[in-house]
Design a protein around this motif. Structure first.
Motif, PDB file in Angstrom:
ATOM      1  N   ASN A  28      -8.176  -5.590  16.392  1.00 20.77           N
ATOM      2  CA  ASN A  28      -9.337  -5.084  17.120  1.00 20.77           C
ATOM      3  C   ASN A  28     -10.098  -4.022  16.329  1.00 20.77           C
ATOM      4  OD1 ASN A  28      -8.828  -6.762  19.286  1.00 20.77           O
ATOM      5  ND2 ASN A  28      -7.577  -5.251  20.348  1.00 20.77           N
ATOM      6  N   ALA A  29      -9.375  -3.259  15.508  1.00 20.73           N
ATOM      7  CA  ALA A  29     -10.013  -2.222  14.689  1.00 20.73           C
ATOM      8  C   ALA A  29     -10.655  -2.817  13.437  1.00 20.73           C
ATOM      9  CB  ALA A  29      -8.985  -1.165  14.294  1.00 20.73           C
ATOM     10  N   GLY A  30     -10.409  -4.100  13.172  1.00 20.09           N
ATOM     11  CA  GLY A  30     -10.988  -4.751  12.000  1.00 20.09           C
ATOM     12  C   GLY A  30     -10.225  -4.478  10.717  1.00 20.09           C
ATOM     13  N   LEU A  31      -9.024  -3.932  10.823  1.00 20.35           N
ATOM     14  CA  LEU A  31      -8.228  -3.651   9.631  1.00 20.35           C
ATOM     15  C   LEU A  31      -7.571  -4.904   9.073  1.00 20.35           C
ATOM     16  CD1 LEU A  31      -6.618  -0.292  10.767  1.00 20.35           C
ATOM     17  CD2 LEU A  31      -8.480  -0.608   9.125  1.00 20.35           C
ATOM     18  N   VAL A  32      -7.386  -5.899   9.918  1.00 21.00           N
ATOM     19  CA  VAL A  32      -6.845  -7.199   9.522  1.00 21.00           C
ATOM     20  C   VAL A  32      -7.776  -8.243  10.135  1.00 21.00           C
ATOM     21  CG1 VAL A  32      -4.873  -8.760   9.673  1.00 21.00           C
ATOM     22  CG2 VAL A  32      -4.485  -6.306   9.512  1.00 21.00           C
ATOM     23  N   GLN A  48      -0.286  -9.414   3.063  1.00 22.57           N
ATOM     24  CA  GLN A  48       0.058  -8.243   2.254  1.00 22.57           C
ATOM     25  C   GLN A  48      -0.581  -6.982   2.847  1.00 22.57           C
ATOM     26  OE1 GLN A  48      -1.111  -8.446  -1.845  1.00 22.57           O
ATOM     27  NE2 GLN A  48       0.229  -6.782  -2.437  1.00 22.57           N
ATOM     28  N   LYS A  49      -1.845  -7.086   3.236  1.00 21.38           N
ATOM     29  CA  LYS A  49      -2.526  -5.943   3.848  1.00 21.38           C
ATOM     30  C   LYS A  49      -1.829  -5.547   5.148  1.00 21.38           C
ATOM     31  CE  LYS A  49      -6.970  -6.358   4.206  1.00 21.38           C
ATOM     32  NZ  LYS A  49      -8.311  -6.709   4.726  1.00 21.38           N
ATOM     33  N   LEU A  50      -1.486  -6.546   5.960  1.00 28.02           N
ATOM     34  CA  LEU A  50      -0.827  -6.281   7.235  1.00 28.02           C
ATOM     35  C   LEU A  50       0.514  -5.589   7.017  1.00 28.02           C
ATOM     36  CD1 LEU A  50      -0.584  -6.511  10.289  1.00 28.02           C
ATOM     37  CD2 LEU A  50       0.259  -8.844   9.975  1.00 28.02           C
ATOM     38  N   GLU A  67      -6.411   4.031   9.904  1.00 26.53           N
ATOM     39  CA  GLU A  67      -7.807   3.715   9.599  1.00 26.53           C
ATOM     40  C   GLU A  67      -8.345   4.645   8.517  1.00 26.53           C
ATOM     41  OE1 GLU A  67     -10.548   2.403  12.910  1.00 26.53           O
ATOM     42  OE2 GLU A  67      -8.912   3.274  14.080  1.00 26.53           O
ATOM     43  N   ALA A  68      -8.046   5.933   8.619  1.00 22.76           N
ATOM     44  CA  ALA A  68      -8.527   6.903   7.627  1.00 22.76           C
ATOM     45  C   ALA A  68      -7.924   6.622   6.259  1.00 22.76           C
ATOM     46  CB  ALA A  68      -8.183   8.324   8.079  1.00 22.76           C
ATOM     47  N   LEU A  72      -9.967   5.561   2.875  1.00 22.41           N
ATOM     48  CA  LEU A  72      -9.870   6.338   1.634  1.00 22.41           C
ATOM     49  C   LEU A  72      -9.372   5.488   0.472  1.00 22.41           C
ATOM     50  CD1 LEU A  72      -8.477   9.694   3.030  1.00 22.41           C
ATOM     51  CD2 LEU A  72     -10.768   9.268   2.127  1.00 22.41           C
ATOM     52  N   LEU A  73      -8.411   4.615   0.722  1.00 22.80           N
ATOM     53  CA  LEU A  73      -7.905   3.743  -0.343  1.00 22.80           C
ATOM     54  C   LEU A  73      -8.980   2.770  -0.818  1.00 22.80           C
ATOM     55  CD1 LEU A  73      -4.288   2.978   0.910  1.00 22.80           C
ATOM     56  CD2 LEU A  73      -4.957   4.392  -1.041  1.00 22.80           C
ATOM     57  N   GLU A  74      -9.794   2.276   0.120  1.00 24.55           N
ATOM     58  CA  GLU A  74     -10.910   1.403  -0.273  1.00 24.55           C
ATOM     59  C   GLU A  74     -11.914   2.163  -1.122  1.00 24.55           C
ATOM     60  OE1 GLU A  74     -12.360  -0.092   3.452  1.00 24.55           O
ATOM     61  OE2 GLU A  74     -10.710  -1.520   3.653  1.00 24.55           O
ATOM     62  N   ARG A  75     -12.196   3.417  -0.761  1.00 20.57           N
ATOM     63  CA  ARG A  75     -13.124   4.250  -1.542  1.00 20.57           C
ATOM     64  C   ARG A  75     -12.573   4.519  -2.939  1.00 20.57           C
ATOM     65  NH1 ARG A  75     -17.706   5.213  -1.723  1.00 20.57           N
ATOM     66  NH2 ARG A  75     -17.560   7.422  -2.099  1.00 20.57           N
ATOM     67  N   VAL A  76     -11.279   4.788  -3.038  1.00 22.64           N
ATOM     68  CA  VAL A  76     -10.653   5.011  -4.343  1.00 22.64           C
ATOM     69  C   VAL A  76     -10.792   3.771  -5.207  1.00 22.64           C
ATOM     70  CG1 VAL A  76      -8.431   5.351  -5.501  1.00 22.64           C
ATOM     71  CG2 VAL A  76      -9.074   6.829  -3.595  1.00 22.64           C
TER      72      VAL A  76
END
Length: 96
Positions: A28-32, A48-50, A67-68, A72-76
């Protein structure tokens, strides 16, 4: 997408001994990204992400923290790619 490339959320939950509500909150948060709108199937490419997110959950990090951290990892990763691009461009001028 072939069914062999899909995993059922219920099977993932049993295998990792986690609550389906947690996986549903990640979906629901769009993380997966689910394979279909009902959120019962997940593509193998998302596994792997899950599993990384499950490991963060096991460290008692709540959904907002996950989520944070993910953001941050995506930004890095983006910054790392930008740095590599700049290094490649700079190396063209160093040899001249």
């Amino acid at each position: 997408m072939k069914s062999s490339n899909l995993l059922m959320v219920s099977e993932i939950c049993i295998y990792h001994n986690i609550e389906p509500d947690f996986v549903n909150s990640l979906l629901n948060a769009g993380l997966v990204k689910p394979a279909e709108p009902e959120n019962t199937l997940i593509p193998v490419t998302e596994l792997q992400k899950l599993e990384k997110l499950i490991n963060l959950h096991r460290l008692d990090i709540n959904l907002a923290g996950i989520e944070a951290i993910t953001h941050l990892l995506e930004r890095v990763e983006i910054l790392h790619e930008d740095l590599q691009t700049l290094r490649n461009r700079l190396s063209r001028y160093e040899g001249a």
